[in-house]
Design an enzyme around this catalytic site. Structure first.
Site, PDB file in Angstrom:
ATOM      1  CE1 TYR A 221       8.798   5.125   2.811  1.00  0.00           C
ATOM      2  CE2 TYR A 221       7.357   7.027   2.899  1.00  0.00           C
ATOM      3  CZ  TYR A 221       7.792   5.843   3.440  1.00  0.00           C
ATOM      4  OH  TYR A 221       7.251   5.366   4.594  1.00  0.00           O
TER       5      TYR A 221
ATOM      6  CG  HIS B 246      11.174  -2.665   4.666  1.00  0.00           C
ATOM      7  ND1 HIS B 246       9.808  -2.566   4.539  1.00  0.00           N
ATOM      8  CD2 HIS B 246      11.413  -3.832   5.287  1.00  0.00           C
ATOM      9  CE1 HIS B 246       9.251  -3.628   5.075  1.00  0.00           C
ATOM     10  NE2 HIS B 246      10.199  -4.420   5.538  1.00  0.00           N
TER      11      HIS B 246
ATOM     12  CB  ALA C 252       1.495  -0.007   6.415  1.00  0.00           C
TER      13      ALA C 252
ATOM     14  CG  ASN D 234       8.363  -2.209   0.442  1.00  0.00           C
ATOM     15  OD1 ASN D 234       7.797  -2.355   1.523  1.00  0.00           O
ATOM     16  ND2 ASN D 234       9.008  -1.097   0.118  1.00  0.00           N
TER      17      ASN D 234
ATOM     18  NE  ARG E  94      10.066   5.774   8.701  1.00  0.00           N
ATOM     19  CZ  ARG E  94       9.170   5.689   7.718  1.00  0.00           C
ATOM     20  NH1 ARG E  94       9.295   4.755   6.776  1.00  0.00           N
ATOM     21  NH2 ARG E  94       8.163   6.539   7.669  1.00  0.00           N
TER      22      ARG E  94
ATOM     23  CD  GLU F 215      10.514  -7.903   5.893  1.00  0.00           C
ATOM     24  OE1 GLU F 215      10.706  -9.049   6.373  1.00  0.00           O
ATOM     25  OE2 GLU F 215      10.206  -6.926   6.595  1.00  0.00           O
TER      26      GLU F 215
ATOM     27  N   PRO G 278       0.791  -1.231   0.000  1.00  0.00           N
ATOM     28  CG  PRO G 278      -0.169  -1.147   2.105  1.00  0.00           C
ATOM     29  CD  PRO G 278       0.496  -2.084   1.152  1.00  0.00           C
ATOM     30  CG  ASN G 279      -0.316   4.372   1.167  1.00  0.00           C
ATOM     31  OD1 ASN G 279      -1.261   4.902   0.589  1.00  0.00           O
ATOM     32  ND2 ASN G 279      -0.422   3.859   2.372  1.00  0.00           N
TER      33      ASN G 279
ATOM     34  NE  ARG H 175       0.354  13.845  -2.084  1.00  0.00           N
ATOM     35  CZ  ARG H 175       0.109  14.352  -3.292  1.00  0.00           C
ATOM     36  NH1 ARG H 175       1.105  14.608  -4.123  1.00  0.00           N
ATOM     37  NH2 ARG H 175      -1.125  14.608  -3.676  1.00  0.00           N
TER      38      ARG H 175
HETATM   39  O1  CA2 Z   1      10.560   1.764   3.944  1.00  0.00           O
HETATM   40  C1  CA2 Z   1       9.713   1.044   3.381  1.00  0.00           C
HETATM   41  O2  CA2 Z   1       9.882   0.577   2.266  1.00  0.00           O
HETATM   42  C2  CA2 Z   1       8.379   0.781   4.077  1.00  0.00           C
HETATM   43  O3  CA2 Z   1       7.957  -0.534   3.738  1.00  0.00           O
HETATM   44  C3  CA2 Z   1       7.419   1.822   3.524  1.00  0.00           C
HETATM   45  C4  CA2 Z   1       6.037   1.769   4.174  1.00  0.00           C
HETATM   46  C5  CA2 Z   1       6.160   1.816   5.688  1.00  0.00           C
HETATM   47  O4  CA2 Z   1       4.877   1.640   6.269  1.00  0.00           O
HETATM   48  C6  CA2 Z   1       7.100   0.745   6.218  1.00  0.00           C
HETATM   49  O5  CA2 Z   1       7.204   0.885   7.614  1.00  0.00           O
HETATM   50  C7  CA2 Z   1       8.471   0.866   5.590  1.00  0.00           C
HETATM   51  C8  CA2 Z   1       5.180   2.967   3.718  1.00  0.00           C
HETATM   52  C9  CA2 Z   1       5.066   3.091   2.236  1.00  0.00           C
HETATM   53  C10 CA2 Z   1       4.420   4.397   1.921  1.00  0.00           C
HETATM   54  O6  CA2 Z   1       4.912   4.818   0.681  1.00  0.00           O
HETATM   55  C11 CA2 Z   1       4.792   6.137   0.364  1.00  0.00           C
HETATM   56  C12 CA2 Z   1       5.483   6.560  -0.756  1.00  0.00           C
HETATM   57  C13 CA2 Z   1       5.433   7.866  -1.117  1.00  0.00           C
HETATM   58  C14 CA2 Z   1       4.662   8.750  -0.404  1.00  0.00           C
HETATM   59  C15 CA2 Z   1       3.964   8.334   0.700  1.00  0.00           C
HETATM   60  C16 CA2 Z   1       4.016   7.014   1.081  1.00  0.00           C
END
Ligand code: CA2
Length: 137
Positions: free
Chosen positions: A22, A97, A74, A71, A104, A95, A9-10, A17
Site C-alpha cells: 500500500y 483501489h 474490504a 475506496n 490478488r 470506485e 476500513p484499515n 503498515r
Molecule cells: O487496494 C485497495 O485499495 C483495497 O481496497 C485495499 C483493501 C483490500 O481489502 C481491498 O481488497 C483492496 C485493504 C485496505 C487495508 O489497508 C491497509 C493499509 C495499510 C496497512 C494495512 C492495511
C-alpha cells in the site's frame, strides 16, 4: 465541484503498515498534495472502519456533492449495504483501489460495488485517487 473522498476500513493505516502493498505515504499527507493539485475542486475527506458509518456518510453527502471517490477497502467484497446506499443516491461514485484486487486472492475478485458505480480505477497506487479526481475535472 464538491468532491468527497471516502476511505473504508484499515486505510487509516496507510504509510504505517504493509508498505510493500500500500506504499509508504500516509493518506493525510497525500490528501494535502491532492488539495494543491486540484485547486478547482472543493475536496473533503472521510474515513471510517465501520460499515454503518460509511453508509451514513454516503447517504449524508449523496444528494449534494458532485462526486464521491470511494475506496470501501474490504467492504468492497462483502457489503450489500454499501452497494444499496450507492444505488439510492444521486451523486456519481468512482470506485478506487490502491492495489489491483484482480491480481490478488480470489476473494478480492468480486466487488459488490462495481455494478452500481460510474467507474472503477484500480492498481495505480495512490495515483488511483488522482485519476478519479481527474475524471471529474
Ligand atoms: O487496494 C485497495 O485499495 C483495497 O481496497 C485495499 C483493501 C483490500 O481489502 C481491498 O481488497 C483492496 C485493504 C485496505 C487495508 O489497508 C491497509 C493499509 C495499510 C496497512 C494495512 C492495511
Amino acid at each position: 465541484m464538491n468532491i468527497i473522498i471516502i476511505n473504508g476500513p484499515n486505510l487509516n493505516l496507510l504509510g504505517k503498515r504493509e508498505p510493500e502493498i500500500y506504499g509508504s505515504q500516509t493518506f493525510e499527507s497525500f490528501y494535502e498534495t491532492l488539495s494543491q493539485e486540484f485547486p478547482q475542486l472543493t475536496l473533503d475527506y472521510f474515513q471510517s472502519n465501520a460499515e454503518g458509518a460509511l453508509v451514513d456518510k454516503i447517504q449524508e453527502v449523496g444528494f449534494s456533492v458532485d462526486g464521491i471517490v470511494l475506496n470501501a477497502a474490504a467492504y468492497t467484497h462483502t457489503s450489500v449495504a454499501i452497494a444499496d446506499a450507492i444505488k439510492a443516491i444521486d451523486s456519481p461514485v468512482i470506485e478506487v483501489h490502491i492495489s489491483n484486487p484482480h491480481a490478488r486472492e480470489p476473494f478480492r475478485h468480486h466487488s459488490y460495488l462495481s455494478p452500481v458505480v460510474k467507474g472503477c480505477i484500480a492498481g495505480f497506487g495512490l495515483n488511483s485517487y488522482r485519476l478519479a479526481l481527474q475524471s471529474f475535472v
